[in-house]
Design a protein around this motif. Structure first.
Motif, PDB file in Angstrom:
ATOM      1  N   LYS A  71      36.053  32.391  37.169  1.00 59.82           N
ATOM      2  CA  LYS A  71      36.635  33.602  36.589  1.00 59.82           C
ATOM      3  C   LYS A  71      35.667  34.229  35.589  1.00 59.82           C
ATOM      4  O   LYS A  71      35.463  35.450  35.578  1.00 59.82           O
ATOM      5  CB  LYS A  71      37.964  33.281  35.902  1.00 59.82           C
ATOM      6  CG  LYS A  71      39.092  32.911  36.842  1.00 59.82           C
ATOM      7  CD  LYS A  71      39.610  34.126  37.589  1.00 59.82           C
ATOM      8  CE  LYS A  71      40.866  33.772  38.367  1.00 59.82           C
ATOM      9  NZ  LYS A  71      41.365  34.917  39.167  1.00 59.82           N
ATOM     10  N   LEU A 121      39.113  33.621  43.202  1.00 55.67           N
ATOM     11  CA  LEU A 121      40.425  34.036  43.694  1.00 55.67           C
ATOM     12  C   LEU A 121      41.468  32.935  43.572  1.00 55.67           C
ATOM     13  O   LEU A 121      42.617  33.116  43.972  1.00 55.67           O
ATOM     14  CB  LEU A 121      40.314  34.482  45.154  1.00 55.67           C
ATOM     15  CG  LEU A 121      39.218  35.523  45.456  1.00 55.67           C
ATOM     16  CD1 LEU A 121      39.279  35.952  46.911  1.00 55.67           C
ATOM     17  CD2 LEU A 121      39.322  36.727  44.530  1.00 55.67           C
ATOM     18  N   GLU A 122      41.066  31.780  43.014  1.00 58.06           N
ATOM     19  CA  GLU A 122      42.008  30.681  42.826  1.00 58.06           C
ATOM     20  C   GLU A 122      43.145  31.102  41.898  1.00 58.06           C
ATOM     21  O   GLU A 122      42.971  31.938  41.020  1.00 58.06           O
ATOM     22  CB  GLU A 122      41.303  29.472  42.199  1.00 58.06           C
ATOM     23  CG  GLU A 122      40.369  28.739  43.134  1.00 58.06           C
ATOM     24  CD  GLU A 122      39.714  27.546  42.454  1.00 58.06           C
ATOM     25  OE1 GLU A 122      39.761  27.473  41.208  1.00 58.06           O
ATOM     26  OE2 GLU A 122      39.149  26.696  43.159  1.00 58.06           O
ATOM     27  N   GLY A 123      44.319  30.505  42.109  1.00 56.24           N
ATOM     28  CA  GLY A 123      45.451  30.760  41.236  1.00 56.24           C
ATOM     29  C   GLY A 123      46.602  31.466  41.916  1.00 56.24           C
ATOM     30  O   GLY A 123      47.655  31.685  41.311  1.00 56.24           O
ATOM     31  N   GLY A 124      46.431  31.829  43.183  1.00 58.20           N
ATOM     32  CA  GLY A 124      47.497  32.499  43.906  1.00 58.20           C
ATOM     33  C   GLY A 124      47.139  32.659  45.367  1.00 58.20           C
ATOM     34  O   GLY A 124      46.034  32.297  45.785  1.00 58.20           O
ATOM     35  N   PRO A 125      48.050  33.206  46.152  1.00 59.25           N
ATOM     36  CA  PRO A 125      47.790  33.386  47.595  1.00 59.25           C
ATOM     37  C   PRO A 125      46.914  34.617  47.861  1.00 59.25           C
ATOM     38  O   PRO A 125      47.335  35.580  48.493  1.00 59.25           O
ATOM     39  CB  PRO A 125      49.207  33.561  48.164  1.00 59.25           C
ATOM     40  CG  PRO A 125      49.956  34.223  47.053  1.00 59.25           C
ATOM     41  CD  PRO A 125      49.413  33.629  45.773  1.00 59.25           C
ATOM     42  N   ASN A 126      45.688  34.575  47.358  1.00 61.48           N
ATOM     43  CA  ASN A 126      44.773  35.709  47.480  1.00 61.48           C
ATOM     44  C   ASN A 126      43.968  35.583  48.773  1.00 61.48           C
ATOM     45  O   ASN A 126      42.776  35.266  48.770  1.00 61.48           O
ATOM     46  CB  ASN A 126      43.850  35.772  46.255  1.00 61.48           C
ATOM     47  CG  ASN A 126      44.641  35.912  44.973  1.00 61.48           C
ATOM     48  OD1 ASN A 126      45.518  36.768  44.859  1.00 61.48           O
ATOM     49  ND2 ASN A 126      44.362  35.059  44.005  1.00 61.48           N
TER      50      ASN A 126
END
Length: 245
Positions: A71, A121-126
């Motif tokens: 990030k 893009l980690e942390g959600g369904p991206n």
């Protein structure tokens, strides 16, 4: 209305900014972005014009090997997007794995291998499509301009690793088996972030050295900086021509 262009300069490639007509500069720290401690990364944004295009030049970047996460590493890409950048041009210094691609030349990225073990893009369904990370129409334009200028411009696959150590000869053999043509420690996460934002991406590797095991000499960061600086002029000519095309 023409796209606002963002240009990220990698190790030793600071001279690429010399032909930009600079209006103002903004330090990374001024906008709460992390600053690299690696030589060859100035840590500032330059706002100005290259050819007929408005550009924001990101002079330097941070890396995973400095202790930053994905990030933080891609914060500069998000900041440039917030300023209106619609096409991002990434540059890096890389080792060449292909005997046909000599140090001192440039490789345009056609694809990449993300071997960093992480993603911004980690942390959600991206679930962002990555079928064409590096814009095909822009690659064709660069290809034609390089031929017109007589510039040797290779194309190939870039393998992005965490670093900071250089690869072993066994790792280089593995990367060649996987289909990599060049290897470095940046770019891929920035490209992922840009595509997730809907930003077009082009990327170029300055091939600064032979990868481990392909040359009897050992690898040295000073060589990377020196070769990058020497090769910067040809890339700036290409970018300048593209910006007036």
């Amino acid at each position: 209305m023409q796209d606002l262009i963002g240009i990220v300069l990698g190790s030793g490639l600071g001279p690429l900014a010399d032909r930009v007509a600079v209006d103002r500069s903004v330090g990374f720290a001024e906008v709460d972005l992390p600053v690299s401690k690696v030589k060859g990364h100035a840590g500032r944004f330059l706002f100005g014009r290259l050819g007929s295009r408005q550009v924001i030049v990101m002079q330097g970047r941070v890396h995973l090997y400095e202790g930053h996460d994905a990030k933080a590493l891609t914060a500069g890409v998000r900041w440039m997007h917030s300023q209106g950048v619609q096409h991002l041009i990434l540059t890096n210094a890389a080792g060449t794995l292909d005997p046909a691609m000599s140090p001192g030349t440039w490789m345009m990225l056609s694809d990449h291998l993300n071997l960093t073990g992480t993603s911004p893009l980690e942390g959600g369904p991206n679930f962002v499509d990555m079928t064409e990370v590096y814009d095909g129409s822009a690659r064709e334009s660069f290809r034609q301009l390089a031929a017109t200028q007589g510039m040797e411009l290779h194309e190939g696959v870039y393998a992005g690793l965490r670093g900071p150590q250089y690869e072993t000869p066994a790792e280089i053999r593995m990367l060649r088996t996987l289909g990599a043509d060049a290897v470095g420690m940046s770019t891929v996460l920035e490209a992922l972030q840009a595509r997730a934002l809907g930003v077009k991406v082009s990327a170029f590797s300055c091939l600064t050295n032979w990868a481990a095991g392909l040359s009897p000499t050992t690898l040295d960061h000073a060589e990377v900086i020196e070769t990058g600086a020497a090769a910067a002029a040809s890339m700036m000519s290409l970018l300048e021509a593209w910006c007036v095309a």
